[in-house]
Write a protein that holds these residues in place. Structure first.
Motif, PDB file in Angstrom:
ATOM      1  N   LYS A  54      -5.485  14.393   1.543  1.00  0.00           N
ATOM      2  CA  LYS A  54      -4.458  14.634   2.765  1.00  0.00           C
ATOM      3  C   LYS A  54      -5.243  15.642   2.918  1.00  0.00           C
ATOM      4  CE  LYS A  54      -0.964  11.426   1.747  1.00  0.00           C
ATOM      5  NZ  LYS A  54       0.844  11.137   0.830  1.00  0.00           N
ATOM      6  N   THR A 267      -5.176   5.032  -3.946  1.00  0.00           N
ATOM      7  CA  THR A 267      -4.351   5.014  -3.089  1.00  0.00           C
ATOM      8  C   THR A 267      -3.289   4.689  -2.486  1.00  0.00           C
ATOM      9  OG1 THR A 267      -5.645   5.888  -1.095  1.00  0.00           O
ATOM     10  CG2 THR A 267      -6.177   6.845  -3.703  1.00  0.00           C
ATOM     11  N   SER A 268      -2.926   3.797  -1.724  1.00  0.00           N
ATOM     12  CA  SER A 268      -2.066   2.807  -0.775  1.00  0.00           C
ATOM     13  C   SER A 268      -1.618   3.434   0.294  1.00  0.00           C
ATOM     14  CB  SER A 268      -1.667   2.688  -2.006  1.00  0.00           C
ATOM     15  OG  SER A 268      -1.165   1.768  -2.769  1.00  0.00           O
ATOM     16  N   SER A 269      -2.796   4.942   0.654  1.00  0.00           N
ATOM     17  CA  SER A 269      -2.474   5.252   1.832  1.00  0.00           C
ATOM     18  C   SER A 269      -4.877   5.483   2.672  1.00  0.00           C
ATOM     19  CB  SER A 269      -2.421   6.948   2.172  1.00  0.00           C
ATOM     20  OG  SER A 269      -2.838   7.144   3.207  1.00  0.00           O
ATOM     21  N   SER A 270      -4.102   4.462   3.799  1.00  0.00           N
ATOM     22  CA  SER A 270      -5.419   4.469   4.756  1.00  0.00           C
ATOM     23  C   SER A 270      -5.611   5.533   5.051  1.00  0.00           C
ATOM     24  CB  SER A 270      -5.059   3.725   6.229  1.00  0.00           C
ATOM     25  OG  SER A 270      -5.128   2.415   5.536  1.00  0.00           O
ATOM     26  N   ASN A 271      -4.746   6.845   5.509  1.00  0.00           N
ATOM     27  CA  ASN A 271      -4.529   7.895   6.424  1.00  0.00           C
ATOM     28  C   ASN A 271      -5.550   8.822   4.705  1.00  0.00           C
ATOM     29  OD1 ASN A 271      -4.033   7.411   8.460  1.00  0.00           O
ATOM     30  ND2 ASN A 271      -1.760   9.163   8.382  1.00  0.00           N
ATOM     31  N   PRO A 349       5.205   6.053   7.997  1.00  0.00           N
ATOM     32  CA  PRO A 349       5.897   6.332   6.706  1.00  0.00           C
ATOM     33  C   PRO A 349       6.201   5.086   6.293  1.00  0.00           C
ATOM     34  CG  PRO A 349       5.929   8.590   7.061  1.00  0.00           C
ATOM     35  CD  PRO A 349       6.146   7.883   8.645  1.00  0.00           C
ATOM     36  N   THR A 385      -4.298  -1.791   1.825  1.00  0.00           N
ATOM     37  CA  THR A 385      -5.019  -0.939   2.478  1.00  0.00           C
ATOM     38  C   THR A 385      -6.787  -1.529   2.424  1.00  0.00           C
ATOM     39  OG1 THR A 385      -2.940   0.606   1.561  1.00  0.00           O
ATOM     40  CG2 THR A 385      -5.027   1.545   2.078  1.00  0.00           C
TER      41      THR A 385
END
Length: 445
Positions: A54, A267-271, A349, A385
Motif C-alpha cells: 500500500k 491481500t484481498s485488496s485490488s488497491n 472501503p 479480488t
C-alpha cells in the motif's frame, strides 16, 4: 526456484497450516497458537507486507501516470484509452453479474433453507454518484494522496503531465526527474516482492486458521456456486473477451498473471495489488506505460467483476432463503444497480457489502440477510479480488493492442520481465560510486 514457484509453495503451505490450526482446534482464544502465531507472527508479517504494498501505491501511480502522459506522443490518445477502458470495465461487470444470477437462479440455491443467523449487519450509506464525480477533482491533492483517493490522484497526475507538456522543453529536467523516481519506485516494488512467499504463507495461514469452516459447510450451496461462477468468469469469460478483442493467447496471459492473482488472493485488496499488477502488465505482458499507468489504477477503482458476481449470487440466495420472488424485472434491476454501484461506490472501503446493501434495498430484500453470508465473505473476497485484478489486466492488454501500445515480443516471450532474485542485490561498485559522488558533492559545497 523462481519467485512464482516460491509464492505458490507459500500459498499451499499457508492453506495447509491454516487448515491444521482450524480443524485441529489449535487456536482457541488465549492459547499459545492464537496469541503468538495466528494473531502474533502471522498477523504481523502479513500486515507488514500489505502495508509495504500500500505504501507504494500512491507514489507509483502518481509518477507512472505523469510519465505516461508525457510519453504518450498524442494527448488525444489518453481520451481514447479512458473511453475504451471505461466501456470495457462496465461491459465485463454487466456480463459478470448476469452470469452469477443465471447460474444461481438455475440451481435454486437457498430454497427451503431455514437459515438463522445471530450476526447483525447494518447497511452503510454509499456516497451518491454526484459526490463521487465532484471528488474526482481534489480540493487538496496532498490530502487525496494521504487517503488514497485513486480517482483524484489519477486526475491530478494527468493534469501535471499535461502541464509539463504545455511548458515544453523547459520542463525536461522535471520530466527526467519524475522518470527516475518512477524507476526507483519499480525497484522498491521488486524488493518487496522478494519477501512475497513468506508474507503469502502468513496471510493465508492467518485467514484459513481464523475462518469458521463449519459455516462453510452450512452455506456450501452458496459458496460452491459463487466460487464456480468466479472461476468460470476468470478462465472462460475473460479469456474469450481477450481472444475476441485482441487475438492474443489466453494461456500466455494466465501463466504471466499467476503472481498477481496469488498476491490479490492473499491481500484481498485490488488497491494493495496495484504495484504488482502494474509491474506485471508493463514488464511481463508488454503494455506500454502510457496505457497501463491509467488503466490499472482506474480498473482497481471501478472494475468489480468479482464483486458483481457476488451481488448476483447473494441476491438470488437471500431471495430464496426468505421466499421472495424477484422475477425477471427484479433481476434486471439487480444488474443495473450493480453496474451503477460499481461506479458510485468507487474507492469506498468494504465496497462489496455496501453495494449489496444498496441492491437489497432497491429490490425489497431484508438487509439483515447479509448477516447470513458475512462469515464466509472473507474467503470469497480473496477469490473475488483475484478475478478483479485479472479483469484489470485483460482490459489493459485489449486497450493497448487496439492503440498499438502493446509490445508483442514481450507478451509472447515466456521469460520477459520475470522476477530475478539478482534484482534485489546491491552492486558493490555502484555503492562505491554513489558514495564517492556524494562525497564529491559535499566537498564541492
Amino acid at each position: 526456484m523462481n519467485l512464482t514457484v516460491k509464492v505458490l509453495l507459500g500459498m499451499a503451505l499457508g492453506i495447509v497450516v491454516g487448515l491444521v490450526i482450524n480443524l485441529g482446534g489449535l487456536s482457541p482464544a488465549g492459547s499459545f497458537v492464537n496469541e503468538y502465531l495466528v494473531d502474533g507472527l502471522f498477523l504481523v508479517v502479513g500486515k507488514l507486507f500489505v502495508n509495504a504494498l500500500k505504501m507504494m501505491v500512491v507514489p507509483l501511480v502518481l509518477f507512472s501516470l505523469i510519465c505516461g502522459v508525457c510519453g504518450i506522443g498524442d494527448i488525444r490518445l489518453l481520451g481514447r484509452i479512458g473511453t475504451k477502458a471505461f466501456v470495457l470495465y462496465i461491459f465485463t461487470t454487466a456480463i459478470a453479474i448476469a452470469t452469477g444470477i443465471l447460474l444461481a437462479a438455475g440451481l435454486g440455491i437457498g430454497e427451503g433453507m431455514n437459515a438463522v443467523t445471530e450476526t447483525v449487519f447494518t447497511g452503510k450509506d454509499s456516497p451518491p454518484l454526484s459526490e463521487v464525480l465532484i471528488n474526482i477533482v481534489p480540493s487538496n491533492p496532498v490530502s487525496a494522496m494521504a487517503t488514497g483517493e485513486m480517482l483524484a490522484i489519477i486526475f491530478f497526475a494527468i493534469l501535471c503531465g499535461v502541464g509539463m507538456l504545455m511548458v515544453g522543453k523547459k520542463a525536461q529536467p522535471v520530466v527526467e526527474f519524475v522518470e527516475l523516481l518512477n524507476e526507483v519506485m519499480m525497484k522498491m516494488v521488486t524488493i518487496i516482492m522478494a519477501l512475497a512467499p513468506y508474507a503469502v504463507f502468513c496471510l493465508l495461514a492467518k485467514a484459513i486458521g481464523s475462518l469458521g469452516l463449519d459455516l462453510l459447510v452450512k452455506l456450501m450451496g452458496y459458496v460452491a456456486v459463487l466460487i464456480s461462477v468466479l472461476l468460470f468468469h476468470l478462465f472462460v469469460t475473460l479469456q474469450v473477451i481477450l481472444k475476441i478483442f485482441s487475438g492474443l493467447s489466453s494461456m500466455t496471459f494466465l501463466k504471466k498473471m499467476r503472481n498477481v492473482q496469488v498476491f490479490a488472493f492473499s491481500t484481498s485488496s485490488s488497491n494493495a495489488t496495484i504495484p504488482v499488477t502494474l509491474r506485471t502488465v508493463t514488464e511481463r505482458l508488454g503494455v506500454k506505460n502510457s496505457v497501463a499507468s491509467f488503466t490499472v489504477p482506474f480498473g482497481a477503482t471501478i472494475n468489480m467483476d468479482g464483486t458483481a458476481i457476488m451481488q448476483g449470487v447473494a441476491t438470488v440466495f437471500i431471495a430464496n432463503v426468505y421466499g421472495v420472488d424477484l422475477g425477471f424485472g427484479g433481476y434486471l434491476t439487480v444488474i443495473l444497480m450493480s453496474v451503477l454501484a460499481s461506479i458510485g461506490t468507487a474507492g469506498v472501503p468494504g465496497v462489496g457489502l455496501i453495494m449489496l446493501s444498496m441492491v437489497f434495498a432497491q429490490v425489497g430484500l431484508p438487509i439483515e440477510g447479509i448477516g447470513l453470508i458475512l462469515g464466509v465473505d472473507r474467503l470469497l473476497d480473496m477469490i473475488r479480488t483475484a478475478v478483479n485484478v485479472s479483469g484489470d489486466a485483460v482490459v489493459s492488454v485489449i486497450v493497448a493492442k487496439s492503440e498499438g501500445q502493446l509490445d508483442l515480443d514481450i507478451y509472447n516471450d515466456p521469460d520477459a520481465g520475470a522476477f530475478d532474485t539478482d534484482d534485489v542485490h546491491l552492486d558493490e561498485e555502484v555503492e562505491r560510486e554513489m558514495a564517492q559522488m556524494v562525497r564529491n558533492t559535499h566537498d564541492h559545497k
